[in-house]
Every structure is written in C-alpha cells, then in structure tokens.
Design a protein around this motif. Structure first.
Motif, PDB file in Angstrom:
ATOM      1  N   VAL A 378       0.860  -1.187   0.000  1.00 54.35           N
ATOM      2  CA  VAL A 378       0.000   0.000   0.000  1.00 54.35           C
ATOM      3  C   VAL A 378       0.896   1.236   0.000  1.00 54.35           C
ATOM      4  N   PHE A 379       0.579   2.170  -0.880  1.00 51.50           N
ATOM      5  CA  PHE A 379       1.340   3.420  -0.972  1.00 51.50           C
ATOM      6  C   PHE A 379       0.406   4.606  -0.802  1.00 51.50           C
ATOM      7  N   TYR A 380       0.811   5.557   0.037  1.00 55.73           N
ATOM      8  CA  TYR A 380       0.129   6.848   0.105  1.00 55.73           C
ATOM      9  C   TYR A 380       1.177   7.895   0.424  1.00 55.73           C
ATOM     10  N   SER A 381       0.929   9.101   0.019  1.00 56.29           N
ATOM     11  CA  SER A 381       1.921  10.158   0.175  1.00 56.29           C
ATOM     12  C   SER A 381       1.615  11.008   1.399  1.00 56.29           C
ATOM     13  N   ARG A 408       3.230  -4.382   3.162  1.00 56.32           N
ATOM     14  CA  ARG A 408       4.302  -3.387   3.052  1.00 56.32           C
ATOM     15  C   ARG A 408       3.645  -2.031   2.818  1.00 56.32           C
ATOM     16  N   VAL A 409       4.017  -1.034   3.591  1.00 59.64           N
ATOM     17  CA  VAL A 409       3.414   0.298   3.475  1.00 59.64           C
ATOM     18  C   VAL A 409       4.510   1.320   3.180  1.00 59.64           C
ATOM     19  N   PHE A 410       4.330   2.084   2.106  1.00 60.66           N
ATOM     20  CA  PHE A 410       5.270   3.148   1.745  1.00 60.66           C
ATOM     21  C   PHE A 410       4.548   4.486   1.789  1.00 60.66           C
ATOM     22  N   GLU A 414       9.838   7.889  -3.376  1.00 57.75           N
ATOM     23  CA  GLU A 414      11.220   7.441  -3.562  1.00 57.75           C
ATOM     24  C   GLU A 414      11.421   6.031  -2.994  1.00 57.75           C
ATOM     25  N   ASP A 415      10.905   5.783  -1.794  1.00 58.39           N
ATOM     26  CA  ASP A 415      11.044   4.455  -1.184  1.00 58.39           C
ATOM     27  C   ASP A 415      10.278   3.403  -1.981  1.00 58.39           C
ATOM     28  N   LEU A 416       9.077   3.774  -2.449  1.00 56.40           N
ATOM     29  CA  LEU A 416       8.279   2.844  -3.262  1.00 56.40           C
ATOM     30  C   LEU A 416       9.043   2.471  -4.527  1.00 56.40           C
ATOM     31  N   HIS A 417       9.585   3.473  -5.214  1.00 58.36           N
ATOM     32  CA  HIS A 417      10.292   3.228  -6.469  1.00 58.36           C
ATOM     33  C   HIS A 417      11.550   2.395  -6.237  1.00 58.36           C
ATOM     34  N   TRP A 420      10.384  -1.117  -5.873  1.00 58.10           N
ATOM     35  CA  TRP A 420       9.952  -1.586  -7.197  1.00 58.10           C
ATOM     36  C   TRP A 420      11.152  -2.019  -8.033  1.00 58.10           C
ATOM     37  N   ASN A 421      12.216  -1.270  -7.962  1.00 54.92           N
ATOM     38  CA  ASN A 421      13.392  -1.550  -8.779  1.00 54.92           C
ATOM     39  C   ASN A 421      14.155  -2.786  -8.315  1.00 54.92           C
ATOM     40  N   THR A 422      13.878  -3.266  -7.111  1.00 53.29           N
ATOM     41  CA  THR A 422      14.530  -4.502  -6.640  1.00 53.29           C
ATOM     42  C   THR A 422      13.835  -5.757  -7.158  1.00 53.29           C
ATOM     43  N   LEU A 423      12.638  -5.604  -7.709  1.00 49.35           N
ATOM     44  CA  LEU A 423      11.835  -6.764  -8.101  1.00 49.35           C
ATOM     45  C   LEU A 423      12.131  -7.196  -9.534  1.00 49.35           C
ATOM     46  N   ASP A 424      12.197  -8.495  -9.734  1.00 51.66           N
ATOM     47  CA  ASP A 424      12.318  -9.069 -11.075  1.00 51.66           C
ATOM     48  C   ASP A 424      10.910  -9.245 -11.628  1.00 51.66           C
ATOM     49  N   LYS A 425      10.521  -8.387 -12.556  1.00 53.64           N
ATOM     50  CA  LYS A 425       9.128  -8.363 -13.029  1.00 53.64           C
ATOM     51  C   LYS A 425       8.757  -9.592 -13.860  1.00 53.64           C
ATOM     52  N   THR A 426       9.764 -10.389 -14.247  1.00 55.38           N
ATOM     53  CA  THR A 426       9.442 -11.622 -14.974  1.00 55.38           C
ATOM     54  C   THR A 426       9.207 -12.786 -14.010  1.00 55.38           C
ATOM     55  N   ASP A 427       9.373 -12.521 -12.710  1.00 53.98           N
ATOM     56  CA  ASP A 427       9.131 -13.530 -11.680  1.00 53.98           C
ATOM     57  C   ASP A 427       7.822 -13.197 -10.976  1.00 53.98           C
TER      58      ASP A 427
END
Length: 445
Positions: A378-381, A408-410, A414-417, A420-427
């Motif tokens: 969940v993400f909120y600003s 997971r709450v962001f 910046e933290d959300l992104h 996101w960048n740590t995830l392998d989107k093909t998995d």
C-alpha cells in the motif's frame, strides 16, 4: 447553437465539447489548467483555449448554453458573468439530458462496474454496427471519443455516476437522466466527502430508481443485498429483470463462459467481470441484440481502459493495471487476479490518494482487501495528506485497518520506487491498483 464550457479541460467535459463540435455546434471554453490528452484532443478540433485562465469577456449575450464543470468554483468570474446576463447554465449531465430527451435513454449505474458494463454494451453494439448515442467514462478500442451525439439515433447509452452534477447543482448526476432502461450493478459506500453516511449514499440510488420513467425497465444485480432492498422498496412502476454471475470455468489460463450454445471463450477474467457481462447481456436484449449475437461480439472485448488492463512491458513481465481505489473495487480486482493466476506468485500494489481512501473512518472498509496476494503493498503520500489538510496516518494504522500484518506500506514515492526496482518483473504477476500513477512510476519498464 453557440456553447461555452467553463472548465473545458476535464476528462468528461472535453469529450462533450468535441462531440458538440462534431455535431456542428459553435464551441468555446476556458480553464485554468489543461493536461494531456485533453490538450492535444481539443487543439486538434480547434477548440483549445488560446490562454489559460478565466475571462468574463468571453461570456456574451449571444451564447445559447453555458456548460459548467465540477472543476470550476462557485465564485468563478465567468459563471458570475453568465448569471448576470441571465444565460442558461447547464451542468454536464443536465446538458446530456437536453441532448437525449427525445431518445430512449439507457443508464448504467452502480458503485462499481458501470464503466465496464457500459463499455461492453457499446462494444457489442459497435460490433454489430448498431449506431447509438453514448457517454462512457473510459476510452474504448474502436471509439475516437467518449461522447457521441447525433440528431437521428433512437437510443442513448449513458454511464450514470452518483457524484455531484456541478458546483451549483448538488444533485447526483444520474438523477438528471430519467432513464427508460436502467441497470444497477451494486452499492458500496463511496464519495464519503460528499455522502457522509452510508444511508445518504444509498438514498441517491433510491432516488435513481424512482427516476425511471413509468413502464420502464430496471436490470439489477440480485447478488447485491443493498441493490435488492432498494429495488424491492421502490414504489414506482417499472419492469424488474434480475441477473447473477453466470457459470464459467478457467482452463489453461483462459476463461470460458458456460452457455446453452456451448463454451464461449473470453478475453477478460474475474467473477466480477462475468457478472458485469451478464448485466450487459440483459441490456443488449432490451436493445434488440439476441444472445447468440451478444456472445459472438463479447468474445473480442478486451476490457475498458484501466480496468484490469494488461500493460505491455519491455521485459514481457505480466502486469495489469486497474482503476480500483474504493474498497469494493479493490476486493473485486484482487479476487479476480488471485483466481486467474492461482499458480503464480502474485504481487499487488494499491495507491490511496482520494479523500475517501485516506479518511481514517473509511479505511475500515478495506479490511482483508489485499488477502490472497503473496506480496501486498500500500502506498500513500504524506505530502498528499498535508496538501489535503488531513491528519497524518501511520503505516501501523494502515496494516491494522487492512487486517494484514504482512502488508508493506510506503509513504513516499522514492522508497516505493526503490522497492519496485529490486523486483524481477518476470518472476510472478503484478496487479497495480490506483486512480493515480504511484508517484510517477513507469509500469512499462
């Protein structure tokens, strides 16, 4: 006819402006900010305002209709000038009624599903080259504009929204359409910034049913207890046609609708979409489309824009985006996603950024909304809360209300992104739910 739009840049307003231009009307408008794609589409039609802002001098006695958008405020200087001159001022839905009052009006209402059902109906009608006027809240494949208005068509299909009509007309939009044929898909409390209690919200649907013309037709979801109560307590005369989720099966990742004519392969998935499809089928029957023709057409329906819409990624990862933000929509999207991809690792992301979704009293409606996902985010600003002048909300509070301790709450993009960048989107498979953009996240990369 000369028309002027106050707040022409809105998603709905600019489509109506284009439709009137196509109909041969003289169209002008103003706004204090216009973004894409509205800007380019208005410019292409030659009706983009030359400069941003409000200009009372644009309002002259020769204007036949002023159309007021929700984005404008009650103290708008152009609105004040229009009132001073005694011009006829319409809300968006009020003007649509004026354009369709001599037609058979088909209105699709409900807290959820109305855009998809309207889109399904229009897809089927377009497939069989049955021409109708329409207004729908999402861009559709094969349609240039979300609004179509003609002199000659007998029917107009309208997506019926329960939100307010304009800054000076606080009636729900769908109360202005006076449907001959109506559909009600479901009732789940929404827009709590306007409808402070659930009963206030339900009252709009009671009034909607009461607005059906004498001898009209209401197609309604018999699986929704709130809908059933509203229908059963209605005092006006109309024909009632209930519908429910049809039989279906999932085989090798493909959804098949079980019908008397055999199995019908579909391009959409999820029990809620099958329920929407059944409602659309009953409406199409009222418009002269036989079931066999409906099934032939619906096989190629790929969904409305941003409603479980597949995103083509550079890495070929499986990712769907959905407009879901209200609790009932989130639960339906997650249920559909987990059912469709039960053998895959499932990631679900939800952005909370509307007044309702960030209201602490309303957050309880999200209980167990993300259950069934292997990874739920969940993400909120926090900045958005400040801008909206709302009290801070802690991640622990979010987890408590969602009844999901593994959430997971962001609270900043910046933290959300970074996550996101740590995830392998093909998995695994990904479901992204928001009416925003997750702080500028590019879902294609």
């Amino acid at each position: 006819m000369k028309t002027h739009f106050i707040a022409i840049g809105g998603s709905a307003m600019h489509n109506l402006a284009i439709a009137l231009k196509d109909k041969g009307y003289q169209v002008t408008g103003s706004d204090d900010a216009i973004f894409e794609p509205s800007k380019s589409r208005l410019e292409k039609k030659g009706i983009l305002p030359q400069e941003m802002g409000w200009f009372p001098e644009k309002i002259t006695p020769y204007i036949d209709a002023v159309i007021l958008g929700m984005h404008a405020h009650q103290d708008n200087p152009e609105l004040a000038k229009a009132k001073e001159l005694g011009l006829k001022i319409y809300s968006y839905p009020e003007f649509l009624y004026e354009q369709s009052k001599d037609k058979t009006r088909v209105v699709i209402a409900g807290s959820h599903g109305k855009t998809t059902i309207t889109s399904m109906i229009l897809h089927v009608l377009n497939f069989h080259q049955k021409d109708v006027d329409f207004m729908v809240g999402a861009q559709l494949e094969g349609f240039d504009c979300m609004v179509k208005l003609t002199q000659d068509n007998d029917f107009m299909v309208l997506e019926g929204d329960e939100y307010l009509s304009s800054p000076i007309d606080l009636r729900s939009k769908f109360l202005l359409y006076q449907p001959n044929i109506a559909l009600m898909s479901g009732i789940a409390w929404d827009h709590i910034n306007v409808f402070k209690t659930f009963d206030d919200y339900i009252e709009q649907f009671r009034k909607f049913v009461a607005s059906i013309t004498a001898g009209g037709v209401l197609v309604y979801n018999e699986e929704d207890p709130e809908v059933v109560k509203v229908v059963e307590n209605a005092e006006n005369y109309f024909r009632k046609i209930p519908y429910k989720t049809p039989e279906y099966e999932i085989s090798n990742g493909k959804v098949y609708l079980k019908t008397e004519m055999g199995d019908v392969p579909l391009s959409v998935f999820g029990a809620h979409n099958l329920l929407n499809l059944e409602g659309a089928r009953h409406i199409c029957q009222q418009l002269g489309i036989m079931d066999e023709d409906f099934y032939e057409a619906i096989m190629s329906f790929k969904g409305a824009s941003k409603r479980l819409e597949k995103v083509e990624r550079e890495d070929k990862g499986i990712l769907y985006k959905d407009f879901a933000h209200a609790p009932s929509k989130v639960k339906a999207a997650v249920k559909a996603f987990t059912e469709q991809f039960k053998n895959d690792k499932k990631y679900g992301f939800l952005e909370l950024h509307t007044y309702s979704s960030l209201n602490p009293a309303f957050l309880e409606q999200y209980d167990h909304a993300m259950d069934g996902l292997d990874e739920a985010v969940v993400f909120y600003s926090e900045d958005a809360l400040k801008i909206k002048r709302m009290e801070p909300i802690s991640p622990e509070f979010i987890k408590e209300k969602f009844k999901n301790s593994n959430l997971r709450v962001f609270t900043n993009a910046e933290d959300l992104h970074a996550y996101w960048n740590t995830l392998d989107k093909t998995d695994g498979v990904y479901l992204m739910m928001s009416s925003g953009n997750f702080g500028g996240l590019d879902l294609t990369k």
